[in-house]
Structures are given as structure tokens and as C-alpha cells.
Design an enzyme around this catalytic site. Structure first.
Site, PDB file in Angstrom:
ATOM      1  N   LYS A   1      -3.466  -1.392   8.654  1.00 43.06           N
ATOM      2  CA  LYS A   1      -4.915  -1.320   8.878  1.00 43.06           C
ATOM      3  C   LYS A   1      -5.496  -2.607   9.453  1.00 43.06           C
ATOM      4  CE  LYS A   1      -7.446  -1.196   5.144  1.00 43.06           C
ATOM      5  NZ  LYS A   1      -7.989  -0.817   3.809  1.00 43.06           N
TER       6      LYS A   1
ATOM      7  N   TYR B   1      -9.218 -11.257  -8.330  1.00 42.96           N
ATOM      8  CA  TYR B   1      -8.261 -11.527  -9.405  1.00 42.96           C
ATOM      9  C   TYR B   1      -8.486 -12.881 -10.078  1.00 42.96           C
ATOM     10  CZ  TYR B   1      -5.828  -7.813  -6.842  1.00 42.96           C
ATOM     11  OH  TYR B   1      -5.505  -6.648  -6.207  1.00 42.96           O
TER      12      TYR B   1
ATOM     13  N   ARG C   1      -0.581  -1.612  -6.959  1.00 41.31           N
ATOM     14  CA  ARG C   1      -0.837  -2.783  -6.105  1.00 41.31           C
ATOM     15  C   ARG C   1      -1.552  -3.875  -6.897  1.00 41.31           C
ATOM     16  NH1 ARG C   1      -1.174  -4.420  -0.671  1.00 41.31           N
ATOM     17  NH2 ARG C   1      -3.202  -5.085   0.104  1.00 41.31           N
TER      18      ARG C   1
ATOM     19  N   HIS D   1      -3.020  -9.568   3.198  1.00 43.54           N
ATOM     20  CA  HIS D   1      -4.374 -10.088   3.347  1.00 43.54           C
ATOM     21  C   HIS D   1      -4.366 -11.274   4.303  1.00 43.54           C
ATOM     22  CE1 HIS D   1      -5.809  -7.463   0.258  1.00 43.54           C
ATOM     23  NE2 HIS D   1      -5.059  -7.999  -0.672  1.00 43.54           N
TER      24      HIS D   1
ATOM     25  N   ARG E   1       0.847  -1.187   0.000  1.00 40.33           N
ATOM     26  CA  ARG E   1       0.000   0.000   0.000  1.00 40.33           C
ATOM     27  C   ARG E   1       0.887   1.243   0.000  1.00 40.33           C
ATOM     28  NH1 ARG E   1      -2.127  -3.682   3.813  1.00 40.33           N
ATOM     29  NH2 ARG E   1      -4.191  -4.475   3.216  1.00 40.33           N
TER      30      ARG E   1
END
Length: 358
Positions: A199, A326, A293, A316, A164
Site C-alpha cells: 500500500k 505503541y 500485527r 512503516h 499485513r
């Protein structure tokens, strides 16, 4: 008449006062970024719903009408752009309505309203945005048009790690293992000059660096490795708690600043303006800078890299999101995968782990 669960009556309150009461208590469990978002959501809703109305007079029809206006109406001008913008994305409006639903739930539980006008209201359906990765040829043109070595290094690093942008801005040489060539991700910059942990818990990770990412860091080393070490306050998830990190930032805007500024690190959104200019100069169709990304994920999955590994690299918690977002790129290499299976299975059966038996 509204009653408290413990008896007694509540005086009617306006939406404005209800929001103040709710946020004064809600803020204790929110990060600074989340607090700013919540206040912004409420302000946006109050642009189409009179905040001086009594909360207990709000009906579901009122909220559905407000939602429609938020979705299709004009936004008030923000920043330097004085032109009103028309409409909002469904995801944006869903966020506003979810915030209001939380506030109304608070009101019901505390006797300010008899029922939540948003109960039974489903989120707006939204189209899933498809990733729009750079092609290899576009990537080369973008690199050729970078205005400085540092910007080129940053874009190479972004595309080849999938990190990120806030994590890249906050990355310091102290986080880099130059023996094993890994990057430890322990902080990000969600708002300008406001550092927080990643995050999610899975965002705290160690990224294995590929050869292009390593080469970008090696090119960046003479520029910033011996630069100023900053004491950075990192705001932790627990309300009010902080820690101090010593950071020699890898990417430092003062190296290339033409406006007299001397910041030691990039701030949130910094790459966006430069990215737009680079794409225009390169003759590459516009897409958001965040596509660096997506480019990493699409390239890695198309090459047949294990989805679990890609998920870990990107921060993730599982590969499930990769399959959802994806999937197209993951099926493109099915023929290659069959070639691998046929080649391996035509020899001996692969070694498999076996549990020990008594």
C-alpha cells in the site's frame, strides 16, 4: 446562477449525475481498491441524502445532518446478515465526508456549485483504538487450538513478522531467501483475487525472519514448497499497468479445504473466520485477527528492539507511528534500558563514529 471560470453557464445537475461525472474522471488516478471504496462511500451518503437533489441546493446544514445520520443511524443490511446495524465509527464517517468534500470541490471548480458546503467542517474527533495484543499464554492456547498444521504455521508467521495479512496471503516461496532467511515483500492482496504492490512505497521491503518465523516456514515447506506455480497478474499504481509474478504460494487453502474448493492462495479476510473459531475454542477473549500485527509490535518494543528496525520490518516509513500507537509498550522497558546504560557506561565510553578531519 452558476458560472464557469472561462465564462458561460452550467445547467444544474443532480448529486447522482455529479457523482458520475466526478468518478468517471477520478477513476483514472485510483487503484481498483480505492475505486470500490469511493463508490461505496458515495452510495452510503446517498442513503441519507437524496441523490436526485440538485447539487447547488445542498447547504452545510444538509451535510451536517447527513453526517449525523451516518454516524448514529442504521446501516442497510449487507451480505448474509439481514439485521440492520446501528451507527458507524467516526473514522468511517470521516472517510465518507472527505470523499464528498472532494466531489464538491470538483463541482465548484467546474461551475456546478458556487461554494463547497463542507468548507470549514472539521473531521469528527475519534478515539485512538489501543492495540490489544495477545499475551504469551493466550498465544500458546491459540496455537494449541489451530485446526491444522498450516493454520498454526500461518499464525506463528503472522505474529512473529508483523506482516499485513494481505502480504502473507500473497507471499510465495519465490520471495523467500532460505540462505539469509529473509522475506521480500513485493505484493499484497487488498481484494479477493486482486494483487497489488504494498500500500505504500515503504511497504516494499525485505523482512528479516526470526527463529519462530523460520521454523514455521520449515514446517510449511513439505506442504507447499513443491506445489503449483501460478502466473499472478499484479496491478501497479500506474493506471492500467500490470506485471506478471510467478508464485508458488506458501499458504494454500486447498490443503485443508472441507468444502471442495481448491484455491491455491488465501483471499482477503480468509483468516478472520478461522481466527474467531480458534479464539472461541481456546477460551481467549475476542479481538480482531489484525491483532497479530499489533502483537508483534508490542512484543518487540517491550523487549527493547530498536523502534526504527521494528518500523522497517512492518513497512512503516518512520518510527513516528510506533511512538504514537505503541508508546505504552515502549516505556515499559525503561528500567531495563537504564540497566544497559549503567552497565556499558561503567566500563569504557562506547565507540562512536567520527568524521575525518583534514
Amino acid at each position: 446562477v452558476l458560472f464557469l471560470s472561462f465564462g458561460g453557464k452550467r445547467q444544474p445537475v443532480t448529486l447522482s449525475l455529479l457523482a458520475q461525472k466526478w468518478m468517471s474522471l477520478k477513476e483514472l488516478e485510483l487503484t481498483k481498491t480505492a475505486r470500490i471504496h469511493y463508490h461505496s462511500y458515495i452510495r452510503s451518503v446517498f442513503e441519507v441524502l437524496d441523490e436526485q437533489r440538485y447539487a447547488n441546493s445542498i447547504t452545510q446544514e444538509d451535510m451536517l445532518q447527513a453526517r449525523k445520520m451516518l454516524l448514529n443511524g442504521f446501516q442497510r443490511p449487507r451480505g448474509r446478515d439481514h439485521r440492520p446495524l446501528e451507527g458507524r465509527k467516526a473514522t468511517t464517517v470521516n472517510g465518507y465526508i472527505a470523499c464528498m468534500k472532494g466531489m464538491f470541490s470538483f463541482a465548484v471548480r467546474n461551475g456546478y456549485m458556487s461554494q463547497n458546503p463542507l468548507d470549514g467542517v472539521s473531521p469528527l474527533k475519534k478515539e485512538k483504538p489501543n492495540p490489544d495484543p495477545l499475551t504469551r499464554e493466550e498465544y500458546e492456547r491459540v496455537l494449541d487450538m489451530c485446526p491444522s498444521d498450516q493454520m498454526q504455521n500461518m499464525i506463528i508467521f503472522a505474529v512473529n513478522t508483523g506482516m499485513r495479512h494481505g502480504e502473507i496471503y500473497a507471499l510465495a516461496w519465490e520471495d523467500i531467501d532460505t540462505v539469509n532467511w529473509t522475506a521480500k515483500i513485493v505484493r499484497g492482496e487488498a481484494l479477493a483475487n486482486h494483487f497489488t504492490p504494498p500500500k505504500t512505497e515503504s511497504g516494499i521491503r525485505t523482512v528479516q525472519l526470526s527463529v519462530p518465523a523460520i521454523e514455521a516456514l520449515k514446517q510449511q515447506m513439505p506442504l507447499t514448497r513443491m506445489g503449483k506455480q501460478n502466473e499472478i497478474k499484479v496491478y501497479l499504481r500506474q493506471n492500467g499497468e500490470t506485471r506478471i509474478d510467478l508464485c508458488t504460494f506458501i499458504f494454500a487453502p486447498h490443503l485443508t479445504a472441507t468444502n471442495g474448493r481448491s484455491e491455491d492462495y488465501y483471499t482477503n479476510g480468509s483468516l478472520g473466520a478461522a481466527w474467531r473459531t480458534i479464539l472461541r475454542r481456546a477460551g481467549v477473549r475476542h479481538r480482531k485477527a489484525y491483532e497479530t500485527r499489533h502483537t508483534f509490535a508490542c512484543w518487540a518494543l517491550s523487549a527493547g528492539v530498536n523502534p526504527n528496525f521494528v518500523a522497517n520490518q512492518m513497512g512503516h516509513s518512520s518510527a513516528q507511528m510506533l511512538y504514537t500507537v505503541y508508546g505504552k509498550w515502549m516505556t515499559e522497558n525503561n528500567l531495563d534500558q537504564m540497566a544497559v546504560l549503567n552497565a556499558e557506561f561503567s566500563r569504557n565510553a562506547p565507540q562512536m563514529p567520527h568524521s575525518k578531519t583534514a
